[in-house]
Design an enzyme around this catalytic site. Structure first.
Site, PDB file in Angstrom:
ATOM      1  N   ASN A 304       0.132  -1.174  -6.706  1.00  0.00           N
ATOM      2  CA  ASN A 304       1.554  -0.888  -6.510  1.00  0.00           C
ATOM      3  C   ASN A 304       2.388  -1.898  -7.300  1.00  0.00           C
ATOM      4  O   ASN A 304       3.144  -2.698  -6.742  1.00  0.00           O
ATOM      5  CB  ASN A 304       1.887  -0.942  -5.017  1.00  0.00           C
ATOM      6  CG  ASN A 304       3.163  -0.205  -4.673  1.00  0.00           C
ATOM      7  OD1 ASN A 304       3.889   0.241  -5.558  1.00  0.00           O
ATOM      8  ND2 ASN A 304       3.461  -0.074  -3.391  1.00  0.00           N
ATOM      9  N   HIS A 335       6.193  -3.908   5.692  1.00  0.00           N
ATOM     10  CA  HIS A 335       5.410  -2.710   5.992  1.00  0.00           C
ATOM     11  C   HIS A 335       5.518  -2.275   7.449  1.00  0.00           C
ATOM     12  O   HIS A 335       5.121  -1.156   7.778  1.00  0.00           O
ATOM     13  CB  HIS A 335       3.943  -2.919   5.636  1.00  0.00           C
ATOM     14  CG  HIS A 335       3.626  -2.718   4.182  1.00  0.00           C
ATOM     15  ND1 HIS A 335       3.779  -3.722   3.237  1.00  0.00           N
ATOM     16  CD2 HIS A 335       3.178  -1.633   3.496  1.00  0.00           C
ATOM     17  CE1 HIS A 335       3.432  -3.263   2.042  1.00  0.00           C
ATOM     18  NE2 HIS A 335       3.072  -2.005   2.171  1.00  0.00           N
TER      19      HIS A 335
END
Length: 432
Positions: A304, A335
């Site tokens: 990512n 997250h």
């Protein structure tokens, strides 16, 4: 959410494709003004948000509006700190709602709410990237130069680029982080649409997605036919861990390539412009490097990619004490702070620290090419298994599954790196 099925975000991203191509085409028309372009992207973002999130879209609209108000109200020296804490507080409250549903009510959360959280996390990236740019003087806040007595129409016209950037539809549900300067240059510039080049670029990405989906379908059949983490025994659990993590990776790769294709179709891809290296377009998926590297630290930088670069700028480069640990701890917070995420990201931080020491000592003592080849092969296999362990820890949502993972033979792989970290750190201390 069942991650073994096609992620519903892909359906909405696919539906946005014709509008992305339309935007890129309209940019070739002289009558399609800059203000019209900003409005097109903003209106598309609102419609996509309502279609994908329903009434939950208000959870994305509110922080976007508040960010523009803060940019208008605060000085460049204050704007980053205030927008950062507001955005992360808002996102954390929304994640707590997910925790309440998951752990207290023990009910599956709605798909629309999960999509909203995903979009909110991406909004946090754009908000903090913009506020950092203003704080560092890379972007001049146009709103700060507007007089108090300015008309509402003037204020709205000056605020339109910020609203459009925060909610523009090609990046609303996914895709690499695009800086405000790059976004502004793309909207104000001419179209990057080259029919032949764009056709082949999008066709190649389509073939990549098709190939990844075929591999994912085959691997899903293999995983569903075999034992699970609850049923495996001894070394069989290693195969279960690796195959399940590979299924997660293929899902991410497919989504990232699709997100990249949507930005490419709208003209925000790598083919547009150059600019400074820090504003350059960075696709999220570097599949070859991720699957061939024998360095956990390199995997962390390439997984990512745009998010990794954002975390490096936001946390790592600004951290004074233990910047690596701060970065991974913040990533767990961003997250959602699920137990598996906290464990997984902190474990990842330790593994990266061990990786630096192990490879530094190995480069000093391993000289012959046969030994280097053997060393690279063994560390590649070990890296892939440690990453699989971390990925399962991050993805599992129940404490029972996390306990099963920690109590299996799979814990041997990160434990080896922990022991080497302890021994090599002591040796490094003696050398110093």
């Amino acid at each position: 959410m069942d991650w073994l099925q096609l992620h519903p975000l892909s359906l909405y991203q696919g539906a946005a494709f014709p509008f992305a191509l339309l935007f890129n085409y309209l940019c070739t028309v002289d009558s399609f003004s800059t203000q019209s372009r900003y409005f097109f992207l903003l209106a598309g973002g609102h419609l996509l948000a309502l279609a994908a999130m329903g009434s939950c879209a208000v959870l994305v609209f509110i922080p976007a509006l508040c960010t523009v108000v803060l940019i208008h109200s605060l000085s460049p020296q204050e704007v980053h700190r205030c927008t950062f804490f507001f955005q992360m507080s808002w996102q954390t409250l929304c994640h707590l709602g997910l925790h309440y549903t998951d752990y207290y009510l023990q009910e599956p959360p709605s798909v629309r709410f999960c999509i909203t959280l995903s979009s909110l996390m991406l909004l946090t990236q754009r908000v903090t990237s913009l506020s950092l740019d203003i704080h560092e003087g890379k972007v001049e806040a146009a709103l700060s130069g507007i007089g108090i007595r300015s008309s509402l129409s003037v204020r709205l016209r000056e605020a339109l680029p910020y609203f459009s950037y925060l909610l523009f539809f090609p990046a609303l549900l996914g895709g690499p982080l695009c800086s405000f300067k790059r976004f502004q240059a793309r909207v104000q510039g001419s179209s990057s649409l080259c029919p032949r080049h764009s056709f082949w670029a999008l066709s190649w990405r389509g073939l990549q997605i098709l190939g990844l989906e075929c591999l994912r379908a085959a691997l899903r059949w293999v995983v569903s036919a075999g034992a699970g983490l609850r049923d495996c025994q001894q070394l069989e659990c290693v195969y279960v861990m690796w195959s399940t993590a590979s299924l997660f990776k293929l899902t991410y790769y497919s989504c990232w390539v699709l997100d990249d294709s949507l930005l490419q179709a709208a003209g925000f891809g790598s083919e547009f412009g150059g600019g400074p290296a820090e504003d350059a377009y960075v696709p999220d998926a570097d599949i070859w490097t991720l699957e061939t590297t024998h360095r956990i630290s390199l995997f962390a930088r390439k997984w990512n990619q745009s998010t990794a670069r954002w975390l490096r700028r936001l946390i790592f480069q600004r951290g004074r004490a233990w910047p690596l640990l701060q970065t991974f701890a913040f990533s767990a917070w961003w997250h959602g702070l699920h137990p598996g995420q906290v464990f997984g990201f902190l474990c990842w931080a330790v593994m990266v620290e061990a990786d630096y020491l192990i490879h530094t000592f190995a480069n000093l003592f391993i000289r012959s090419w046969p030994m280097r080849l053997l060393y690279r092969t063994l560390t590649w296999a070990h890296t892939q298994l440690i990453i699989a362990y971390i990925m399962l820890a991050v993805e599992v949502r129940s404490l029972s599954c996390l306990w099963l993972l920690c109590n299996s033979y799979n814990s041997v792989f990160p434990m080896v790196y922990c022991i080497l970290l302890f021994l090599l750190a002591r040796r490094k201390h003696k050398f110093n």
